[in-house]
Scaffold this active site. Structure first.
Site, mmCIF file in Angstrom:
data_model
loop_
_atom_site.group_PDB
_atom_site.id
_atom_site.type_symbol
_atom_site.label_atom_id
_atom_site.label_comp_id
_atom_site.label_asym_id
_atom_site.label_seq_id
_atom_site.Cartn_x
_atom_site.Cartn_y
_atom_site.Cartn_z
ATOM 1 N N SER A 162 12.476 29.525 53.075
ATOM 2 C CA SER A 162 13.126 29.186 51.811
ATOM 3 C C SER A 162 14.621 28.991 52.037
ATOM 4 C CB SER A 162 12.919 30.318 50.801
ATOM 5 O OG SER A 162 13.731 30.142 49.654
ATOM 6 N N TYR A 213 13.617 39.099 47.421
ATOM 7 C CA TYR A 213 12.870 37.934 47.911
ATOM 8 C C TYR A 213 13.670 37.241 49.005
ATOM 9 C CZ TYR A 213 11.035 33.157 48.022
ATOM 10 O OH TYR A 213 10.546 31.926 48.427
#
Length: 241
Positions: free
Chosen positions: A140, A153
């Site tokens: 990501s 996260y």
């Protein structure tokens, strides 16, 4: 890496980025095995993909990881690409003492990082038996910078990024196995709806970028906005050497 004639396992392949990748690779002449927790969603996804089968299971659970790896070895011995895409993400307000910050972080770290390490170890013997193989970790843009909305996260994806680099270094002298890492920005999927995913890029753009990267043996795969950040990091790294 060849882009057709592969047998590809995709975790989290019943929706979002995983489903988009499954469609793209299937259309290019690859056999696809999609994995997900929901049998209903898997069956729905199979209706959208040619030349695909499904294996239901939750890769965040050790028993399911072992079962799925054994099933791949027994029923799909020609699997030569494993795409680790399944993920977990929570809005995690670290200023709220009633928020279960550690519990959310545990789920993210387990799904996005620790489970990937274990599942990869389980399937590595099968991949190393192939003439040409690849592991693709879906990371990501958050791996490069944490924020107050997704701090834990981001930490889990930073850990995945570091692990992927180490895995690539480990097999640098093995010309049969290539390690790829994909860095999507915000993507418009159900997974990202809570954090404004409607403003993100389509999942098909991530799938296209991965497909082109496989064709070019481009192991680092920044997508969309991440390209600018990735380029800046590369320039800094080059300058420091």
């Amino acid at each position: 890496m060849k882009t057709s004639g592969n047998t590809v396992f995709i975790s989290g392949g019943s929706a979002g980025i995983g489903l988009a990748i499954a469609k793209r690779l299937s259309e290019a002449g690859n056999s696809v095995i999609i994995n997900g927790r929901s049998a209903e969603r898997l069956q729905k996804a199979l209706g959208e993909i040619q030349n695909a089968v499904a294996i239901q299971g939750d890769l965040s659970l050790e028993a399911d990881r072992i079962r799925i790896a054994q099933q791949l070895a027994a029923q799909h011995p020609d699997v030569n690409i494993v795409i680790n895409n399944a993920g977990a993400a929570f809005m995690n307000d670290l200023s709220d003492s009633t928020n279960d910050a550690a519990g959310k972080a545990y789920q993210e770290m387990n799904t996005n990082y620790l489970s990937v390490i274990h599942f990869t170890a389980l399937v590595l013997p099968q991949l190393l038996n192939q003439a040409e193989a690849a592991i693709v970790n879906i990371s990501s843009i958050a791996a490069f910078r944490g924020n107050k909305f997704l701090p834990t996260y981001s930490a889990s994806k930073a850990a995945l990024h570091s692990y992927t680099q180490g895995l690539r270094d480990t097999f640098a002298d093995n010309d049969k196995l290539t390690i790829y890492e994909v860095y999507p920005p915000l993507v418009n999927t159900d997974f990202s709806a809570e954090i404004g995913g409607a403003n993100g890029i389509p999942a098909s753009e991530v799938a296209d970028e991965l497909f082109w990267a496989l064709a070019k043996d481009q192991v680092e795969v920044p997508v969309g906005e991440t390209k600018r950040i990735h380029q800046a990091i590369e320039q800094l790294s080059t300058a420091s050497h």
